[in-house]
Scaffold this motif. Sequence first.
Motif, short mmCIF file in Angstrom:
data_model
loop_
_atom_site.label_atom_id
_atom_site.label_comp_id
_atom_site.label_asym_id
_atom_site.label_seq_id
_atom_site.Cartn_x
_atom_site.Cartn_y
_atom_site.Cartn_z
N ALA A 185 -6.69 -9.64 -16.33
CA ALA A 185 -6.78 -8.47 -14.75
C ALA A 185 -5.78 -7.55 -15.56
CB ALA A 185 -6.28 -9.33 -13.15
N VAL A 186 -4.67 -7.78 -15.63
CA VAL A 186 -3.65 -6.89 -16.37
C VAL A 186 -4.09 -6.28 -17.76
CG1 VAL A 186 -1.26 -6.50 -17.21
CG2 VAL A 186 -1.37 -8.48 -15.90
N ARG A 187 -4.54 -6.87 -18.35
CA ARG A 187 -5.83 -5.80 -19.63
C ARG A 187 -7.22 -5.10 -18.95
NH1 ARG A 187 -4.43 -11.43 -21.09
NH2 ARG A 187 -6.95 -11.15 -21.72
N THR A 188 -7.40 -5.67 -18.53
CA THR A 188 -8.81 -4.62 -17.51
C THR A 188 -8.48 -2.91 -17.09
OG1 THR A 188 -9.59 -7.19 -17.14
CG2 THR A 188 -10.63 -4.72 -16.59
N PRO A 189 -9.29 -2.29 -17.98
CA PRO A 189 -8.74 -0.65 -17.91
C PRO A 189 -9.56 -0.22 -16.63
CG PRO A 189 -10.52 -1.58 -19.79
CD PRO A 189 -9.90 -2.08 -19.42
N TRP A 190 -8.94 0.59 -16.36
CA TRP A 190 -9.93 1.36 -15.17
C TRP A 190 -10.13 2.57 -15.27
CZ3 TRP A 190 -11.20 -0.51 -9.77
CH2 TRP A 190 -10.89 -1.66 -9.66
N PRO A 191 -10.87 3.38 -14.19
CA PRO A 191 -11.12 4.52 -14.97
C PRO A 191 -9.37 5.77 -13.72
CG PRO A 191 -11.98 4.41 -13.27
CD PRO A 191 -11.86 2.65 -13.83
N HIS A 192 -9.47 6.70 -13.92
CA HIS A 192 -7.97 7.42 -13.45
C HIS A 192 -9.17 8.37 -12.16
CE1 HIS A 192 -4.31 9.00 -12.96
NE2 HIS A 192 -5.22 10.44 -13.17
N LEU A 193 -8.77 8.38 -11.01
CA LEU A 193 -8.88 9.15 -10.31
C LEU A 193 -7.34 9.75 -9.84
CD1 LEU A 193 -12.43 7.84 -8.98
CD2 LEU A 193 -12.39 9.82 -10.28
N PRO A 194 -7.28 10.77 -9.72
CA PRO A 194 -6.10 11.19 -8.89
C PRO A 194 -5.99 11.25 -7.66
CG PRO A 194 -7.09 12.97 -10.10
CD PRO A 194 -7.82 11.82 -10.57
N PRO A 195 -4.66 10.49 -6.66
CA PRO A 195 -5.15 10.88 -5.23
C PRO A 195 -5.46 12.09 -4.42
CG PRO A 195 -3.47 9.50 -6.68
CD PRO A 195 -3.87 10.09 -7.40
N THR A 196 -5.71 12.17 -3.59
CA THR A 196 -6.06 13.39 -3.30
C THR A 196 -5.15 13.98 -1.94
OG1 THR A 196 -7.94 12.73 -0.95
CG2 THR A 196 -8.43 13.17 -3.80
N GLY A 197 -4.39 12.60 -1.37
CA GLY A 197 -2.91 13.30 -0.12
C GLY A 197 -3.68 12.51 1.16
N ALA A 198 -5.32 12.03 0.99
CA ALA A 198 -5.99 12.49 2.55
C ALA A 198 -5.08 11.40 2.65
CB ALA A 198 -7.46 12.69 2.34
N PRO A 199 -4.92 11.37 4.42
CA PRO A 199 -4.72 11.45 5.54
C PRO A 199 -5.05 9.43 5.48
CG PRO A 199 -4.78 12.49 6.56
CD PRO A 199 -5.31 12.67 5.70
N TRP A 200 -4.82 8.63 5.43
CA TRP A 200 -5.59 7.45 6.13
C TRP A 200 -5.70 7.00 7.95
CZ3 TRP A 200 -1.04 4.28 2.93
CH2 TRP A 200 -0.97 4.41 1.49
N VAL A 201 -6.74 6.79 8.04
CA VAL A 201 -7.10 6.75 9.15
C VAL A 201 -7.67 5.27 10.29
CG1 VAL A 201 -8.28 7.44 10.83
CG2 VAL A 201 -7.40 9.50 9.33
N ARG A 202 -6.44 4.22 11.37
CA ARG A 202 -6.95 3.77 11.43
C ARG A 202 -7.53 3.66 12.49
NH1 ARG A 202 -7.36 -0.76 10.63
NH2 ARG A 202 -5.85 -2.52 12.62
N ARG A 203 -8.27 2.56 13.05
CA ARG A 203 -9.14 2.31 14.53
C ARG A 203 -8.73 2.99 15.46
NH1 ARG A 203 -13.68 -2.42 14.23
NH2 ARG A 203 -14.05 -2.91 11.99
N GLY A 204 -9.18 3.91 16.67
CA GLY A 204 -8.70 4.30 17.70
C GLY A 204 -7.74 5.12 17.74
N VAL A 205 -7.15 6.01 16.39
CA VAL A 205 -6.49 6.78 16.00
C VAL A 205 -7.14 8.03 15.92
CG1 VAL A 205 -4.54 8.15 14.41
CG2 VAL A 205 -5.15 5.57 14.71
N SER A 206 -7.62 8.22 15.48
CA SER A 206 -9.00 9.88 15.44
C SER A 206 -9.75 10.37 16.11
CB SER A 206 -10.13 9.29 13.63
OG SER A 206 -10.14 10.91 13.66
N ALA A 207 -9.78 8.66 17.40
CA ALA A 207 -10.74 9.39 17.90
C ALA A 207 -9.54 9.52 18.92
CB ALA A 207 -11.26 7.57 18.70
N ASP A 208 -9.33 9.08 19.54
CA ASP A 208 -7.58 9.53 20.69
C ASP A 208 -6.36 10.76 20.09
OD1 ASP A 208 -9.60 7.73 22.01
OD2 ASP A 208 -8.18 6.82 21.52
#
Length: 405
Positions: A185-208
């Motif tokens: 896993a340490v040697r496995t390459p991954w693509p690079h996508l820059p973080p957007t800074g979008a907020p994370w949303v938990r259940r029940g939080v966005s609705a209320d």
Amino acid sequence: MARGPFGYAVIDVETTGLASRRHDRVIEIGVVHLTPAGEVTGEWTTLVNPERDLGPQHIHGVRAADVRHAPTFADVAGIVIELLRGRVVVAHNLPFDVGFVAQEFARLGAAAPLRRDLGVCTMAEAIRYLPQAPRSLAACCAVADIPLNGHHDALIDARACAALLRHYLDLAAPADPWRDLLHTAVRTPWPHLPPTGAPWVRRGVSADRDGHFLARIVDRLPRVPHPAAADSYLALLDQVLLDHHISASEADALVTLATDLGLSREDLNQLHHDYLAALAEAALADGVVTVAERRELDLVATLLDLSSTAVDEALTRSRDEKLPAVQRFRLAPGDLIVFTGEMDGGRDAWEARARQAGYVPHPTVTKKVRLLVAADPDTLSGKARKARAYGLPIVTPDAFSCMIG
């Protein structure tokens, strides 16, 4: 010098359905980090806006109102990569979870190294470590004495799967059954996508999080609204209250219209009292306010954030004053009705009830349609998006059942 193994990333996803390679999407993802020895070092989760309907909501329990402000997968893809990079991905039914996440990356044009041979499936490994256990996560956790409260919440299920992996590691000790995978896993390459800074949303939080929709109306100097503005707002309000519920998307529509019309909170307070008085006048038309009618008036007053005395005041007004006319929404025989979402009893049964009541079920939303019946009034389905664009009322099956008696 090569880096040592980071450990494991246990993932779980909730989805709109089972077909990742067709149209189903991820709607929630949870990730739990473990050291190579199985110690939890962190966790992360968010709802994901799939930009479509949410599928079997009775299973995953995610409401459309919850995902209104949630990020899309494109918004969090960079974060997900950093959470999985250098780690062995673990899931209960690994092909399902990594298949969905890999497909989400593929939609973005990114090839993520999410393969069965690079991860650990705690369901498949149960044959070795829990030979008497059934295949499901709940059953494996029960046999291993691992608590699982809130099944089908991505983070809760990821935590349970992480505990299951730790249980397997303890049973395998002092052997290290996935040592080679950890170093790969340490040697496995991954693509690079820059973080957007979008907020994370938990259940029940966005609705209320927005609170009552009136709180979002800008205060202005009190004034008497123009009759056309009042009529437009009251017409929309009547549509919104058809099902005696103000959904999150309906609250957005009321706020947008009030803002566009330049209505202040004082204006809306007056219009809400006028609307309640019009309902009271209709209830008094036969000289008697029934228990059911009083209950409806009390509910409307609560939905509009009016005082506890508002209903009595409305009944008095309806007796003593000439009230402004409110154009009530009414269905007529032959009206076109569209249904969307997974409903109790099945959509065919609801369409049959509509026909029996004299209405015509229609497969798609057009400008000739009068009403959309949705299992979730905040649904993100294409039918709902069209209905909102055309200004059509959206009601729940229960509300439609009341409308047809």
